[in-house]
Design a protein around this motif. Structure first.
Motif, short mmCIF file in Angstrom:
data_model
loop_
_atom_site.label_atom_id
_atom_site.label_comp_id
_atom_site.label_asym_id
_atom_site.label_seq_id
_atom_site.Cartn_x
_atom_site.Cartn_y
_atom_site.Cartn_z
N GLU A 68 90.89 5.97 -58.50
CA GLU A 68 90.43 6.87 -59.55
C GLU A 68 91.56 7.73 -60.10
N ARG A 69 92.61 7.87 -59.33
CA ARG A 69 93.77 8.67 -59.72
C ARG A 69 94.94 7.81 -60.18
N GLY A 70 94.68 6.54 -60.45
CA GLY A 70 95.73 5.66 -60.96
C GLY A 70 96.68 5.13 -59.90
N ILE A 71 96.26 5.18 -58.63
CA ILE A 71 97.08 4.70 -57.53
C ILE A 71 96.31 3.58 -56.82
N ARG A 72 96.98 2.47 -56.58
CA ARG A 72 96.31 1.33 -55.98
C ARG A 72 96.93 1.00 -54.62
N VAL A 73 96.07 0.84 -53.61
CA VAL A 73 96.46 0.30 -52.31
C VAL A 73 95.60 -0.95 -52.09
N ARG A 74 95.99 -1.78 -51.15
CA ARG A 74 95.27 -3.04 -50.91
C ARG A 74 94.26 -2.84 -49.79
N ASP A 75 92.97 -2.77 -50.14
CA ASP A 75 91.92 -2.69 -49.14
C ASP A 75 91.99 -3.94 -48.27
N ALA A 76 92.07 -3.76 -46.97
CA ALA A 76 92.24 -4.89 -46.05
C ALA A 76 90.93 -5.45 -45.52
N ALA A 77 89.79 -5.00 -46.08
CA ALA A 77 88.51 -5.51 -45.61
C ALA A 77 88.41 -7.02 -45.80
N SER A 78 88.98 -7.55 -46.91
CA SER A 78 88.92 -8.99 -47.15
C SER A 78 89.78 -9.77 -46.16
N PHE A 79 90.68 -9.09 -45.46
CA PHE A 79 91.45 -9.72 -44.39
C PHE A 79 90.71 -9.65 -43.05
N GLY A 80 89.49 -9.09 -43.07
CA GLY A 80 88.75 -8.89 -41.83
C GLY A 80 89.13 -7.61 -41.12
N LEU A 81 89.67 -6.63 -41.87
CA LEU A 81 90.14 -5.37 -41.29
C LEU A 81 89.53 -4.18 -42.02
N TRP A 141 91.11 -0.45 -42.94
CA TRP A 141 92.55 -0.52 -43.05
C TRP A 141 92.94 -0.84 -44.49
N VAL A 142 94.16 -0.49 -44.84
CA VAL A 142 94.73 -0.88 -46.13
C VAL A 142 96.13 -1.44 -45.87
N ARG A 143 96.60 -2.24 -46.82
CA ARG A 143 98.00 -2.66 -46.79
C ARG A 143 98.73 -1.86 -47.85
N VAL A 144 99.86 -1.29 -47.48
CA VAL A 144 100.68 -0.53 -48.42
C VAL A 144 102.08 -1.12 -48.45
N SER A 145 102.74 -0.96 -49.56
CA SER A 145 104.12 -1.42 -49.69
C SER A 145 105.02 -0.24 -50.03
N ALA A 146 106.27 -0.35 -49.63
CA ALA A 146 107.24 0.70 -49.93
C ALA A 146 107.48 0.75 -51.43
N GLN A 147 107.41 1.95 -51.98
CA GLN A 147 107.60 2.16 -53.41
C GLN A 147 108.62 3.28 -53.64
N PRO A 148 109.14 3.41 -54.86
CA PRO A 148 110.14 4.45 -55.14
C PRO A 148 109.62 5.85 -54.83
N ARG A 149 110.54 6.79 -54.70
CA ARG A 149 110.20 8.14 -54.28
C ARG A 149 109.20 8.81 -55.22
#
Length: 330
Positions: free
Chosen positions: A288-301, A304-312
């Motif tokens: 809702e705030r324009g930030i996306r993380v990967r919901d890991a529910a579809s991985f069976g988790l 949990w979420v999957r996050v990746s390293a992004q710029p500062r």
């Protein structure tokens, strides 16, 4: 009934995300010389349908004959083609990592093959001829193998190496000589819109002829040929060294920030990893705030979420959003 499409990160049908932590592609790429070659690719003519020059170039880079290099329209097409090859050569099961990339199972289900999830390579014990997928390093966990499964000659071992160029620590285990390998440079290059990769076949593998026959005509576009042609250039290799150093720094800073906000985080050798926020609705609230993380529910988790390293600047935006959410609910 048609098998469901696997869920992916990235575009989700909503507005573009201002800060995308859901992707596991590098936010740094591509290197300038390679990008220039892709942009200047000749779109007016068909590429060589046999990709002779490209296959020789890639084969030389891997110390293999050109005949053992099979261009693919990205990783997913390579997965589909090798799964079809497994069926045509008598395999009836497909073993897939769990958690793992959903396309392995989707390709098997589309062909009516039995899917066998496994949590550890030591759990792989096919009772019938099978295709066994290993993702090294693994998506979504970012973890690396400690041992390869022991398989007989009747099984087809396939190693997805899409994230090897993004390995930030540790050494890659030596791939067994009887294994197929799937190489997909576009994630490390930050060019996921260019659908191009390649399979490396083991020497004298009986499935090679079938895999070649299943390739569509002109499987690579001109842009894909350009990207793969420059994948093994010295300039690209030097650029990747610097990119990994930057991603390593960003990963450390981002992990520290999330730790201060009570996120549980799993170890990883890649610039993406699994994390558990202190609240279950965090993915939706961030979106809702324009930030996306990967919901890991579809991985069976779930949870949990999957996050990746992004710029500062993206890390600062994520931190601010999380603090706002915490203050709203306090």
């Amino acid at each position: 009934m048609r098998p469901p499409m696997p869920e992916h990160g990235g575009p989700d049908g909503g507005p573009d995300a201002t800060h995308d932590f859901s992707t596991n592609a590098s936010p740094l790429g591509p290197p300038p010389a390679l990008l220039s070659a892709v942009q200047q690719a000749d779109r007016r003519a068909y590429p060589d349908p046999a990709y002779g020059v490209l296959r020789r170039r890639l084969g030389d880079a891997h110390g293999l004959r050109a005949e053992r290099v099979l261009p693919t329209a990205g990783g997913s097409e390579g997965i589909r083609r090798l799964t079809s090859t497994a069926l045509r050569t008598g395999r009836r099961e497909v073993w897939v990592p769990q958690p793992g990339f959903g396309d392995y199972a989707a390709a098997a289900q589309a062909l009516g093959l039995t899917v066998r999830p496994y949590a550890s390579p030591t759990d792989i014990r096919p009772a019938v001829p099978a295709l066994v997928w290993i993702c090294e390093p693994c998506n979504p966990t970012g973890t690396s193998l400690t041992a390869w499964p022991t398989l007989g000659d009747e099984h087809l071992l396939a190693v997805d190496r899409a994230y090897e160029p993004l390995r930030l620590r540790g050494e890659a285990p030596a791939v067994p000589p009887h294994a197929w390998q799937l190489v997909c440079p576009n994630k490390a290059l930050g060019l996921t819109g260019v659908r191009a990769g390649y399979l490396l076949a083991p020497a004298e593998d009986a499935a090679l002829e079938s895999a070649l026959a299943l390739a569509p005509s002109w499987v690579l576009s001109a842009e894909g040929v350009a990207m793969l042609t420059h994948w093994h250039d010295a300039a690209t290799a030097d650029w990747l060294v610097g990119a990994r150093a930057q991603l390593r720094d960003w990963s450390i800073a981002q992990r520290r920030m999330l730790e201060t906000l009570d996120w549980t985080q799993q170890p990883s050798c890649t610039p993406f990893w699994l994390a558990r926020p202190p609240r279950p609705d965090i993915a939706l609230r961030l979106r809702e705030r324009g930030i996306r993380v990967r919901d890991a529910a579809s991985f069976g988790l779930p949870g949990w979420v999957r996050v990746s390293a992004q710029p500062r600047r993206s890390q600062d935006a994520l931190q601010q959003a999380l603090l706002e959410i915490e203050s709203e609910d306090s």
